[in-house]
Design a protein around this motif. Structure first.
Motif, mmCIF file in Angstrom:
data_model
loop_
_atom_site.group_PDB
_atom_site.id
_atom_site.type_symbol
_atom_site.label_atom_id
_atom_site.label_comp_id
_atom_site.label_asym_id
_atom_site.label_seq_id
_atom_site.Cartn_x
_atom_site.Cartn_y
_atom_site.Cartn_z
ATOM 1 N N GLY A 173 -28.006 -51.034 21.092
ATOM 2 C CA GLY A 173 -27.418 -51.995 22.114
ATOM 3 C C GLY A 173 -25.836 -51.635 22.461
ATOM 4 O O GLY A 173 -25.502 -52.512 23.156
ATOM 5 N N ASN A 212 -19.117 -51.882 32.897
ATOM 6 C CA ASN A 212 -19.116 -50.747 31.919
ATOM 7 C C ASN A 212 -19.797 -49.700 32.827
ATOM 8 O O ASN A 212 -20.725 -49.705 33.260
ATOM 9 N N GLU A 215 -16.919 -42.947 27.354
ATOM 10 C CA GLU A 215 -17.273 -41.479 27.187
ATOM 11 C C GLU A 215 -18.840 -41.385 26.840
ATOM 12 O O GLU A 215 -19.262 -42.373 25.842
ATOM 13 N N GLN A 216 -19.730 -40.614 27.365
ATOM 14 C CA GLN A 216 -21.026 -40.422 26.839
ATOM 15 C C GLN A 216 -21.218 -39.935 25.377
ATOM 16 O O GLN A 216 -20.578 -38.999 25.102
ATOM 17 N N MET A 217 -21.903 -40.900 24.811
ATOM 18 C CA MET A 217 -22.150 -40.592 23.282
ATOM 19 C C MET A 217 -23.457 -39.935 22.956
ATOM 20 O O MET A 217 -24.552 -39.883 23.672
ATOM 21 N N THR A 223 -27.066 -58.054 23.135
ATOM 22 C CA THR A 223 -27.304 -56.710 24.240
ATOM 23 C C THR A 223 -29.002 -56.488 23.776
ATOM 24 O O THR A 223 -29.442 -57.492 23.508
ATOM 25 N N VAL A 226 -20.883 -45.193 32.527
ATOM 26 C CA VAL A 226 -20.780 -44.152 31.707
ATOM 27 C C VAL A 226 -21.015 -43.051 32.938
ATOM 28 O O VAL A 226 -21.772 -43.463 33.976
ATOM 29 N N THR A 236 -23.756 -58.092 26.919
ATOM 30 C CA THR A 236 -23.881 -56.709 27.756
ATOM 31 C C THR A 236 -25.134 -56.710 28.606
ATOM 32 O O THR A 236 -26.279 -56.448 27.651
ATOM 33 N N THR A 237 -25.189 -56.544 29.644
ATOM 34 C CA THR A 237 -26.432 -56.497 30.396
ATOM 35 C C THR A 237 -26.404 -55.502 31.542
ATOM 36 O O THR A 237 -25.274 -55.271 32.037
ATOM 37 N N ASN A 238 -27.677 -55.258 32.244
ATOM 38 C CA ASN A 238 -27.548 -54.058 33.109
ATOM 39 C C ASN A 238 -27.607 -55.071 34.458
ATOM 40 O O ASN A 238 -27.466 -54.499 35.509
ATOM 41 N N SER A 269 -23.333 -53.428 33.249
ATOM 42 C CA SER A 269 -23.306 -52.128 33.387
ATOM 43 C C SER A 269 -23.482 -51.436 34.797
ATOM 44 O O SER A 269 -24.495 -51.717 35.344
ATOM 45 N N TYR A 273 -28.686 -41.027 30.255
ATOM 46 C CA TYR A 273 -27.999 -40.928 29.238
ATOM 47 C C TYR A 273 -28.564 -42.025 28.055
ATOM 48 O O TYR A 273 -28.081 -41.554 26.861
ATOM 49 N N CYS A 274 -29.486 -42.636 28.243
ATOM 50 C CA CYS A 274 -29.814 -43.581 27.401
ATOM 51 C C CYS A 274 -31.537 -43.652 26.899
ATOM 52 O O CYS A 274 -31.964 -43.515 25.878
ATOM 53 N N MET A 298 -29.755 -45.363 21.650
ATOM 54 C CA MET A 298 -28.868 -46.153 21.997
ATOM 55 C C MET A 298 -29.430 -47.449 22.562
ATOM 56 O O MET A 298 -29.106 -48.790 22.271
ATOM 57 N N GLY A 308 -31.882 -52.817 24.270
ATOM 58 C CA GLY A 308 -32.611 -53.024 25.513
ATOM 59 C C GLY A 308 -31.529 -53.831 26.598
ATOM 60 O O GLY A 308 -30.583 -53.836 26.434
ATOM 61 N N GLU A 309 -32.383 -54.557 27.262
ATOM 62 C CA GLU A 309 -31.929 -55.229 28.704
ATOM 63 C C GLU A 309 -32.277 -56.913 27.576
ATOM 64 O O GLU A 309 -33.274 -57.306 27.814
HETATM 65 N N1 SAM Z 1 -29.101 -52.824 28.983
HETATM 66 C C1 SAM Z 1 -27.876 -53.186 28.876
HETATM 67 C C2 SAM Z 1 -26.850 -52.503 29.362
HETATM 68 O O1 SAM Z 1 -27.160 -51.395 30.083
HETATM 69 O O2 SAM Z 1 -25.779 -52.873 29.892
HETATM 70 C C3 SAM Z 1 -27.323 -53.547 27.386
HETATM 71 C C4 SAM Z 1 -27.709 -52.044 26.525
HETATM 72 S S1 SAM Z 1 -27.084 -50.605 26.908
HETATM 73 C C5 SAM Z 1 -27.474 -49.544 25.623
HETATM 74 C C6 SAM Z 1 -25.438 -51.147 26.249
HETATM 75 C C7 SAM Z 1 -24.181 -50.011 26.854
HETATM 76 O O3 SAM Z 1 -24.554 -48.889 26.345
HETATM 77 C C8 SAM Z 1 -24.087 -49.891 28.512
HETATM 78 O O4 SAM Z 1 -23.181 -49.929 28.918
HETATM 79 C C9 SAM Z 1 -24.577 -48.423 28.637
HETATM 80 O O5 SAM Z 1 -24.036 -47.787 29.778
HETATM 81 C C10 SAM Z 1 -24.205 -47.936 27.396
HETATM 82 N N2 SAM Z 1 -24.683 -46.659 27.043
HETATM 83 C C11 SAM Z 1 -26.005 -46.328 26.924
HETATM 84 N N3 SAM Z 1 -26.372 -45.129 26.564
HETATM 85 C C12 SAM Z 1 -24.828 -44.546 26.396
HETATM 86 C C13 SAM Z 1 -24.686 -43.318 25.598
HETATM 87 N N4 SAM Z 1 -25.629 -42.193 25.401
HETATM 88 N N5 SAM Z 1 -23.190 -43.337 25.670
HETATM 89 C C14 SAM Z 1 -22.437 -43.822 25.935
HETATM 90 N N6 SAM Z 1 -22.709 -45.497 26.302
HETATM 91 C C15 SAM Z 1 -24.191 -45.625 26.568
#
Ligand code: SAM
Ligand code: SF4
Length: 362
Positions: free
Chosen positions: A361, A184, A214-216, A92, A186, A121-123, A145, A52-53, A357, A94-95
């Motif tokens: 971030g 977090n 919610e997925q954006m 935030t 999604v 916010t990190t993976n 996440s 989704y990203c 996204m 990327g990573e």
């Molecule tokens: N890489 C890190 C991470 O995943 O936590 C930080 C950046 S990531 C873009 C930040 C947050 O955005 C994450 O919790 C991720 O699940 C969420 N995210 C990414 N794409 C998204 C989308 N299309 N809709 C909603 N949340 C999204």
């Protein structure tokens, strides 16, 4: 290897702030909202490829010389805190853990006279190794996440077999001196609803606060569609069929998550909470207090903004050194002043922004 171009906005503007922009004070917009929370994307690179990203092939990363340096980032964050009323900073990507100077950046912000709250916010990949240094530098909150605890589904969603690394990052965060560890999630598709109770149980058992987002429409592939999105209502219905959710007496304020107490569970002596962030179906734009800085030095006054305001040009331009901070502050006030009333995702003429996204971030 095929890479998808990042397609950065061509509208990053060096234009003067609108004439009616306030010339001092905090960051305010025409609707009376005040920005106090800054999200700083320190890199557009990532080591996962969440469907989704990011596209499977990754993106055409920003060239290194276009990304703000350590000193440039510290300068911009200093202006934000000292001159513009920013009270919390979230790192935030990327990573963000892909940036080796992250501890240094956090330490610099923590050393400011009006120290903001510092979050990330990190993976979670590599978090276990670095958490102690990050906390020693000044990190006080982390969101990791994690969309599922099912290893096969995790690998499908992130396109990488790294669930164990994320879980050890989370455990290290919980065992550190951090005040709060949130997860977090999604939901990538409706099939993930059936796995949601396991994810909440996992979080409750380990003392993490789960937030389901919610997925954006911010995926780089532009594949988001409304009917495939799992709504807050569907999420709550599933949670309620497995747990007793009680209304949360704590005021929501400007927090994006609506939260509930999970009856029968507690975390560190406090009632356990679960949150749902209904960005699409129940927008909270009226209470938005956020600004965003991208890794290449562009200000975004909304996740869905179609235009950006460039700061890198000021940092690297030919202004006298003594005038740079003031120029940054002036341009930033202008950027926030023009913030739209709402994100417009539910408007018939909505256009998904070109910056995905992963390069904003979240
Ligand atoms: N890489 C890190 C991470 O995943 O936590 C930080 C950046 S990531 C873009 C930040 C947050 O955005 C994450 O919790 C991720 O699940 C969420 N995210 C990414 N794409 C998204 C989308 N299309 N809709 C909603 N949340 C999204
Ligand atoms: Fe990377 Fe975070 Fe995007 Fe996943 S959500 S691809 S971890 S930036």
């Amino acid at each position: 290897m095929t890479v998808v171009a990042l397609g950065l906005p061509t509208t990053a503007s060096a234009a003067a702030a609108p004439p009616d922009t306030p010339s001092d004070g905090p960051l305010r917009d025409r609707f009376g909202r005040i920005v106090t929370d800054l999200r700083v994307s320190v890199t557009d690179r990532c080591n996962l490829r969440c469907t989704y990203c990011m596209p499977a092939e990754g993106l055409d990363w920003l060239p290194t010389d276009e990304v703000l340096s350590t000193d440039e980032l510290i300068r911009v964050m200093t202006v934000a805190v000292r001159d513009l009323g920013i009270r919390s900073i979230r790192f935030t990507g990327g990573e963000p853990l892909l940036r080796r100077d992250l501890e240094h950046l956090i330490g610099a912000v923590a050393g400011l006279p009006e120290r903001p709250e510092i979050a990330m916010t990190t993976n979670g990949l590599g978090l276990a190794r670095r958490i102690d240094g990050l906390v020693a530098a000044g990190l006080s909150r982390v969101n990791v996440s994690l969309d599922t605890v099912d290893p096969q589904r995790f690998a499908e969603i992130t396109r990488r077999d790294r669930l164990d690394d994320v879980l050890s990052g989370l455990a290290a965060a919980r065992d550190s001196a951090l005040r709060s560890v949130k997860v977090n999630a999604v939901l990538a598709g409706h099939e993930d609803l059936a796995r949601l109770p396991d994810l909440l149980t996992f979080c409750l058992d380990h003392g993490y606060q789960l937030r389901i987002i919610e997925q954006m429409p911010l995926d780089a592939d532009h594949r988001w569609n409304r009917s495939a999105m799992v709504t807050a209502e569907e999420i709550l219905a599933v949670l309620r069929s497995h747990f007793t959710l009680l209304s949360d007496p704590r005021p929501r304020g400007s927090a994006p998550a609506a939260t509930w107490l999970v009856d029968g569970y507690d975390v560190d002596g406090e009632p356990a909470r679960v949150g749902v962030i209904a960005s699409v179906t129940r927008p909270f734009c009226g209470d938005c207090d956020r600004a965003r800085l991208t890794a290449d030095g562009a200000l975004r006054n909304c996740l869905f903004a179609e235009s950006e305001t460039d700061l890198r040009g000021i940092l690297r331009g030919d202004l006298p050194e003594k005038d740079i901070d003031e120029a940054i502050a002036r341009r930033w006030r202008g950027n926030v002043w023009t913030k739209a009333a709402g994100h417009g995702v539910n408007d018939p003429d909505f256009h998904q922004p070109t910056r995905p996204m992963s390069a904003i971030g979240g």
